[in-house]
Write a protein that holds these residues in place. Structure first.
Motif, PDB file in Angstrom:
ATOM      1  N   ALA A   6       0.824  -1.201   0.000  1.00 47.54           N
ATOM      2  CA  ALA A   6       0.000   0.000   0.000  1.00 47.54           C
ATOM      3  C   ALA A   6       0.864   1.259   0.000  1.00 47.54           C
ATOM      4  CB  ALA A   6      -0.924  -0.002   1.215  1.00 47.54           C
ATOM      5  N   ASN A   8       1.795   5.256   0.928  1.00 52.17           N
ATOM      6  CA  ASN A   8       1.737   5.941   2.223  1.00 52.17           C
ATOM      7  C   ASN A   8       0.366   6.526   2.525  1.00 52.17           C
ATOM      8  OD1 ASN A   8       4.396   5.343   2.768  1.00 52.17           O
ATOM      9  ND2 ASN A   8       5.179   7.272   1.954  1.00 52.17           N
ATOM     10  N   GLU A   9      -0.280   7.094   1.504  1.00 52.66           N
ATOM     11  CA  GLU A   9      -1.585   7.718   1.754  1.00 52.66           C
ATOM     12  C   GLU A   9      -2.633   6.670   2.154  1.00 52.66           C
ATOM     13  OE1 GLU A   9      -0.985   7.590  -2.819  1.00 52.66           O
ATOM     14  OE2 GLU A   9       0.189   8.000  -1.006  1.00 52.66           O
ATOM     15  N   THR A  10      -2.468   5.455   1.672  1.00 54.04           N
ATOM     16  CA  THR A  10      -3.377   4.377   2.066  1.00 54.04           C
ATOM     17  C   THR A  10      -3.081   3.905   3.487  1.00 54.04           C
ATOM     18  OG1 THR A  10      -3.618   3.636  -0.221  1.00 54.04           O
ATOM     19  CG2 THR A  10      -4.186   2.054   1.495  1.00 54.04           C
ATOM     20  N   VAL A  11      -1.801   3.817   3.818  1.00 54.41           N
ATOM     21  CA  VAL A  11      -1.405   3.369   5.154  1.00 54.41           C
ATOM     22  C   VAL A  11      -1.959   4.296   6.227  1.00 54.41           C
ATOM     23  CG1 VAL A  11       0.574   2.951   6.680  1.00 54.41           C
ATOM     24  CG2 VAL A  11       0.661   2.212   4.287  1.00 54.41           C
ATOM     25  N   GLN A  13      -4.756   5.510   6.379  1.00 47.44           N
ATOM     26  CA  GLN A  13      -6.151   5.141   6.630  1.00 47.44           C
ATOM     27  C   GLN A  13      -6.278   3.656   6.979  1.00 47.44           C
ATOM     28  OE1 GLN A  13      -8.328   7.665   6.543  1.00 47.44           O
ATOM     29  NE2 GLN A  13      -6.637   9.003   5.946  1.00 47.44           N
ATOM     30  N   TRP A  14      -5.175   3.045   7.381  1.00 48.33           N
ATOM     31  CA  TRP A  14      -5.133   1.590   7.527  1.00 48.33           C
ATOM     32  C   TRP A  14      -6.177   1.044   8.497  1.00 48.33           C
ATOM     33  CZ3 TRP A  14      -3.236  -1.353   4.064  1.00 48.33           C
ATOM     34  CH2 TRP A  14      -3.013  -2.711   4.322  1.00 48.33           C
ATOM     35  N   MET A  17      -9.552   0.907   7.209  1.00 48.49           N
ATOM     36  CA  MET A  17      -9.706  -0.103   6.162  1.00 48.49           C
ATOM     37  C   MET A  17      -9.876  -1.505   6.730  1.00 48.49           C
ATOM     38  SD  MET A  17      -6.842   1.290   3.452  1.00 48.49           S
ATOM     39  CE  MET A  17      -6.921  -0.207   2.453  1.00 48.49           C
ATOM     40  N   TYR A  46       2.453  -3.152   4.686  1.00 49.78           N
ATOM     41  CA  TYR A  46       1.005  -3.045   4.538  1.00 49.78           C
ATOM     42  C   TYR A  46       0.642  -3.386   3.100  1.00 49.78           C
ATOM     43  CZ  TYR A  46       1.774  -0.467   8.857  1.00 49.78           C
ATOM     44  OH  TYR A  46       2.185  -0.102  10.121  1.00 49.78           O
ATOM     45  N   THR A  48      -2.282  -4.957   0.111  1.00 47.52           N
ATOM     46  CA  THR A  48      -3.685  -5.178  -0.250  1.00 47.52           C
ATOM     47  C   THR A  48      -3.749  -6.310  -1.270  1.00 47.52           C
ATOM     48  OG1 THR A  48      -3.581  -3.476  -1.986  1.00 47.52           O
ATOM     49  CG2 THR A  48      -4.389  -2.804   0.186  1.00 47.52           C
ATOM     50  N   GLU A  51      -8.843  -5.579  -2.856  1.00 45.43           N
ATOM     51  CA  GLU A  51      -9.128  -4.442  -1.970  1.00 45.43           C
ATOM     52  C   GLU A  51      -9.005  -4.820  -0.493  1.00 45.43           C
ATOM     53  OE1 GLU A  51     -12.896  -2.815  -2.969  1.00 45.43           O
ATOM     54  OE2 GLU A  51     -12.263  -2.155  -4.959  1.00 45.43           O
ATOM     55  N   PRO A  53      -7.139  -5.312   2.878  1.00 48.30           N
ATOM     56  CA  PRO A  53      -5.882  -4.955   3.543  1.00 48.30           C
ATOM     57  C   PRO A  53      -5.389  -6.080   4.444  1.00 48.30           C
ATOM     58  CG  PRO A  53      -7.723  -3.903   4.647  1.00 48.30           C
ATOM     59  CD  PRO A  53      -8.305  -4.621   3.465  1.00 48.30           C
TER      60      PRO A  53
END
Length: 348
Positions: A6, A8-11, A13-14, A17, A46, A48, A51, A53
């Motif tokens: 994932a 950084n921007e996804t992490v 919001q981990w 998720m 992290y 995916t 989709e 996680p």
């Protein structure tokens, strides 16, 4: 199915998720826990899968390669779903130089589960987290109903503690309070479970991470203005967990630990938690076995709910057969033993 690390921007919001996973998420798979594990030599990764996680902790083992541990993951709750996911986990692990992957899904145990998991090429191993068997409190109804559902012994202990003047409450996570809690942990473990207690800085880092996110809280029970029991609890989504707990050896107030748990349940309920995991008990087949080292723990927790929930526990997915054979025969025992002897720390 596509597996990716994932961005950084996804992490960031981990945690939001992982609560969408079939298992509802788990605090042990949270970003806060993963980042705390850096202190223990793990590299948080992290990923995916499509989709979904999946939190991965990575360590390098000399001569063998990388080892992955998926704390309370992947977040599936059925063997059929896990069967679909495993080939992609194995492919992704191979691409990244991994020789074995330890998984720990919260799949309920039955007579069929272990043979079915073995048929998928998985190897049963010792549990890492303490709640492979556990007692779970249903907080989805009113607190009045929750109390009614306690065993008689549990209700009596809570009411007795209140009558005798025990006070339980949430407390600030100050250095003084953290030291008090740590001293309780050390004293409780003395003589039996010293190896289960990590250093103070580890706990401070862990406790602070969840407190800062609003998902963790320290609680004390007092009798005659003295701390007689302490607990740290945390939650993610609708699932709560009793992480750390201890009490003084001298039993000066009956029911203090019961009242402390009731205060935690009240706190959890106010935050929308519907399931509170008391985090560990003997297997249901041994819950009444007085020779079990955790018989007393199980007796305490089943005073709230007599039902013990058993999960399948930990399994290894061998990725590189030769390296995994060396790991399972001598490597794992060696690194765990050396880590403890050289650093007085747990490998996992």
């Amino acid at each position: 199915m596509t597996a990716l690390f994932a961005p950084n921007e996804t992490v960031l919001q981990w945690d939001e998720m992982i609560v969408q996973n079939p298992d509802g998420g788990n605090v042990f798979a949270s970003r806060e826990v993963a980042e705390t594990k850096r202190r223990n030599g793990w590299l948080p990764r992290y990923a995916t899968f499509d989709e979904m996680p999946v939190t991965i902790l990575e360590k390098h083992v000399p001569l063998l390669g990388k080892y992955w541990y998926l704390p309370k993951g992947p977040g599936e709750t059925s063997i059929s779903a896990l069967k679909v996911l495993l080939p992609e986990i194995q492919r992704f692990a191979t691409e990244n130089g991994v020789f074995a992957v330890k998984i720990e899904p919260e799949i309920p145990e039955s007579e069929e589960t272990h043979p079915e998991l073995a048929a998928l090429g998985l190897v049963k191993t010792s549990p890492v987290q303490p709640n492979v068997s556990t007692v779970i409190i249903d907080l989805s109804s009113s607190l009045e109903e929750v109390m009614k559902n306690f065993n008689q012994k549990g209700r009596h202990a809570v009411r007795r503690a209140e009558r005798d003047g025990v006070v339980a409450r949430a407390v600030e996570l100050t250095d003084e309070n953290m030291k008090t809690m740590y001293d309780l942990l050390v004293d409780t473990a003395a003589g039996r479970f010293e190896s289960s207690v990590r250093d103070l800085e580890y706990y401070k880092t862990f406790w602070k991470a969840f407190a800062e996110s609003g998902h963790g809280q320290l609680f004390f029970a007092y009798f005659e203005d003295k701390v007689v029991a302490g607990a740290y609890a945390m939650y993610l989504g609708q699932k709560g967990l009793y992480k750390d707990g201890a009490s003084i050896r001298e039993r000066t107030a009956y029911g203090a630990s019961h009242l402390l748990q009731w205060e935690i349940m009240t706190w959890m309920s106010e935050r929308g938690v519907t399931s509170y995991d008391l985090c560990g008990a003997p297997h249901s087949s041994r819950i009444n076995d007085e020779s079990h080292p955790f018989y007393g723990v199980g007796r305490f927790k089943t005073s709230f709910n007599k039902h013990v929930t058993d999960y399948v526990g930990c399994y290894d997915l061998p990725v590189k057969p030769l390296q995994y054979k060396l790991w399972s025969k001598i490597g794992q025992r060696l690194v765990i033993s050396l880590t403890w002897r050289l650093t007085h720390a747990q490998w996992f």
